[in-house]
Design a protein around this motif. Sequence first.
Motif, short mmCIF file in Angstrom:
data_model
loop_
_atom_site.label_atom_id
_atom_site.label_comp_id
_atom_site.label_asym_id
_atom_site.label_seq_id
_atom_site.Cartn_x
_atom_site.Cartn_y
_atom_site.Cartn_z
N THR A 132 0.81 -1.23 0.00
CA THR A 132 0.00 0.00 0.00
C THR A 132 0.84 1.27 0.00
OG1 THR A 132 -0.11 0.02 2.43
CG2 THR A 132 -1.88 -1.14 1.26
N ALA A 133 2.17 1.13 0.10
CA ALA A 133 3.03 2.30 0.27
C ALA A 133 2.89 3.32 -0.85
CB ALA A 133 4.49 1.86 0.41
N ASN A 134 2.86 2.87 -2.10
CA ASN A 134 2.76 3.80 -3.22
C ASN A 134 1.45 4.57 -3.20
OD1 ASN A 134 5.28 3.13 -4.23
ND2 ASN A 134 4.49 1.59 -5.65
N ALA A 135 0.38 3.88 -2.83
CA ALA A 135 -0.93 4.54 -2.77
C ALA A 135 -0.94 5.62 -1.69
CB ALA A 135 -2.03 3.52 -2.52
N TYR A 136 -0.36 5.31 -0.54
CA TYR A 136 -0.30 6.32 0.53
C TYR A 136 0.60 7.49 0.12
CZ TYR A 136 -2.80 3.55 4.01
OH TYR A 136 -3.77 2.86 4.70
N GLN A 137 1.65 7.21 -0.63
CA GLN A 137 2.52 8.30 -1.06
C GLN A 137 1.77 9.24 -2.01
OE1 GLN A 137 5.76 8.98 0.10
NE2 GLN A 137 5.09 10.90 -0.83
N ARG A 138 0.92 8.67 -2.85
CA ARG A 138 0.12 9.52 -3.74
C ARG A 138 -0.82 10.41 -2.92
NH1 ARG A 138 0.18 4.74 -6.84
NH2 ARG A 138 -1.89 4.07 -6.14
N VAL A 139 -1.37 9.87 -1.84
CA VAL A 139 -2.22 10.68 -0.97
C VAL A 139 -1.41 11.82 -0.36
CG1 VAL A 139 -3.63 10.70 1.12
CG2 VAL A 139 -3.78 8.76 -0.46
N ALA A 140 -0.24 11.49 0.14
CA ALA A 140 0.62 12.52 0.74
C ALA A 140 1.02 13.58 -0.29
CB ALA A 140 1.87 11.87 1.34
N ASP A 141 1.34 13.13 -1.50
CA ASP A 141 1.75 14.07 -2.55
C ASP A 141 0.61 15.01 -2.95
OD1 ASP A 141 4.26 12.93 -2.59
OD2 ASP A 141 3.86 11.66 -4.33
N SER A 142 -0.62 14.57 -2.74
CA SER A 142 -1.78 15.41 -3.10
C SER A 142 -2.00 16.53 -2.09
CB SER A 142 -3.04 14.55 -3.18
OG SER A 142 -3.49 14.17 -1.88
N GLY A 143 -1.28 16.49 -0.97
CA GLY A 143 -1.42 17.54 0.03
C GLY A 143 -2.23 17.15 1.26
N THR A 144 -2.81 15.95 1.24
CA THR A 144 -3.56 15.47 2.40
C THR A 144 -2.59 15.09 3.51
OG1 THR A 144 -5.38 14.63 1.05
CG2 THR A 144 -5.11 13.66 3.23
N LYS A 145 -2.90 15.51 4.72
CA LYS A 145 -2.04 15.22 5.87
C LYS A 145 -2.47 13.88 6.46
CE LYS A 145 -1.50 20.16 6.68
NZ LYS A 145 -0.19 20.20 6.04
N ILE A 146 -1.52 12.95 6.65
CA ILE A 146 -1.85 11.59 7.05
C ILE A 146 -1.40 11.33 8.49
CG2 ILE A 146 -1.60 9.15 6.53
CD1 ILE A 146 -0.77 9.91 3.69
N VAL A 147 -2.31 10.80 9.29
CA VAL A 147 -2.00 10.30 10.63
C VAL A 147 -2.28 8.80 10.60
CG1 VAL A 147 -2.54 10.37 13.09
CG2 VAL A 147 -2.60 12.49 11.72
N PHE A 148 -1.31 7.99 10.99
CA PHE A 148 -1.48 6.55 10.95
C PHE A 148 -1.86 5.98 12.31
CE2 PHE A 148 1.30 6.94 7.15
CZ PHE A 148 0.44 6.31 6.24
N MET A 149 -2.65 4.90 12.25
CA MET A 149 -2.95 4.09 13.42
C MET A 149 -2.02 2.88 13.38
SD MET A 149 -7.00 3.46 12.76
CE MET A 149 -8.15 4.74 12.28
N ASP A 150 -1.27 2.66 14.39
CA ASP A 150 -0.52 1.41 14.62
C ASP A 150 0.58 1.08 13.61
OD1 ASP A 150 -1.84 0.85 16.94
OD2 ASP A 150 -3.16 -0.65 16.09
N ASN A 151 0.29 1.13 12.33
CA ASN A 151 1.22 0.64 11.31
C ASN A 151 1.54 1.76 10.33
OD1 ASN A 151 2.76 -1.50 10.33
ND2 ASN A 151 1.19 -2.19 8.91
N VAL A 152 2.74 1.72 9.75
CA VAL A 152 3.19 2.76 8.83
C VAL A 152 3.71 2.10 7.55
CG1 VAL A 152 5.01 4.49 8.48
CG2 VAL A 152 3.75 4.44 10.63
N PRO A 153 3.44 2.66 6.37
CA PRO A 153 3.94 2.06 5.13
C PRO A 153 5.46 1.97 5.09
CG PRO A 153 2.23 3.68 4.66
CD PRO A 153 2.58 3.83 6.11
N SER A 154 5.96 1.00 4.39
CA SER A 154 7.40 0.80 4.27
C SER A 154 8.07 2.03 3.67
CB SER A 154 7.69 -0.41 3.38
OG SER A 154 7.14 -1.58 3.94
N GLY A 155 9.18 2.44 4.26
CA GLY A 155 9.94 3.56 3.74
C GLY A 155 9.44 4.92 4.16
N PHE A 156 8.35 4.98 4.95
CA PHE A 156 7.79 6.26 5.36
C PHE A 156 8.47 6.78 6.62
CE2 PHE A 156 5.01 5.84 2.05
CZ PHE A 156 3.85 6.60 2.10
N THR A 157 8.64 8.11 6.66
CA THR A 157 9.26 8.76 7.81
C THR A 157 8.35 9.89 8.29
OG1 THR A 157 11.47 8.30 6.93
CG2 THR A 157 11.29 10.01 8.63
#
Length: 400
Positions: free
Chosen positions: A171-196
Amino acid sequence: MKAKRWLSTLCITAMTAFCLAGCGGNSTEPVQNDAPAAGTAETSEPAAEENTAAPAETTAPAADTGSSEIKSTGPNGESAVLATELSLTDEEIAQIQAGGYTAAISFHYGGNDWSSAQQKGLEDTFAKLGIEITAITDANFSAEKQVSDLETIMAKAPDILVSIPTDATSTANAYQRVADSGTKIVFMDNVPSGFTAGDNYVSCVSADNYGNGLIAADLIGEALGGKGKIGIIYYDVDFFVTNQRLEAFEKEMAEKYPDIEVVSKMGFQDENGCDVVADAMITQNPDIEAMFVHWDIPCEGALSALRAAGRNDILLSTIDLGNNIAKEIAEGNVLGLGAQLPYDQGVAEATLAAYALLGKETPAYVAVPAKRVEQSNLLEAYQDVYHTEAPDTIKNAMTN
């Protein structure tokens, strides 16, 4: 979900009034939390509740767990900041309320007690902040479905996404697209690979899963008097929080209870198939005296298998206070468990989203304490977890 004193008010709100543990609120009316939220809908648009009186400085709540020490570290090894340390001032709350912001929630799977409690905490807190929730999705443990859900959410262009990845890699690429769109992401429990944190997302909020693993081990170790043979039924998927639980359980057993032998360790990927796993375990190892099962729903399956085999003598511990397992604890069929505080997690997640919208510095990893739950403190613990009184089915089981 999790409102708690939501910051003093929000948080307290839930805590106090209803169940759960609570402290009193400040200048705002407490949020009424009657029960865990219903299951998630594919998309929903709950009306935001207008908050006319801003609370004095708000702080994210925490139930009375008996300990505020966090044993877990974050997805990238970060030290935890307690959820109770988060706060918003009256002026900051008013600024958020005037912003016309929107949010979306994407679950790995919904409809269970944990997800429902998280959702309730998020809904209550976003309502107090005047943030409209425009979509809630349930991936039903499918990474492909979650990627599709995220595409649907992006079309709504929310300011905030609160989510738990079903699979950290796919799911990492999909979440990156969300982040790139300007949406601010808060994760519950787990984080996509490579995310900081700070680069790809705002923050991650979790229960103290390592601490809950320690609790599950101590429940068995104490009940067996430090000697015996046990089995472990674990989630055989690389998932950050469940990995922490298992690591803690095994380490505690090895170091604190060296005369307890793990004679069988079996994995599962389908939480609804653990009756078969448990049956195989006791068939191959009839001398097993206790089992640790990774969370409440698989534990229900294991308990069913033990009953069918007439092995009610085998002790069980687990993690997560679902309603069915709460009843089993009340009746004495399960030793106890380490509980998460999902409602409080939801409050913290929504509060961190507000931090991001305000441009406030956000901690990379926020956690709520682990809570030991057994028959002796079950009703109080239920309030702490769900911010509402235990249902009559559980109360009545305590008296029978």
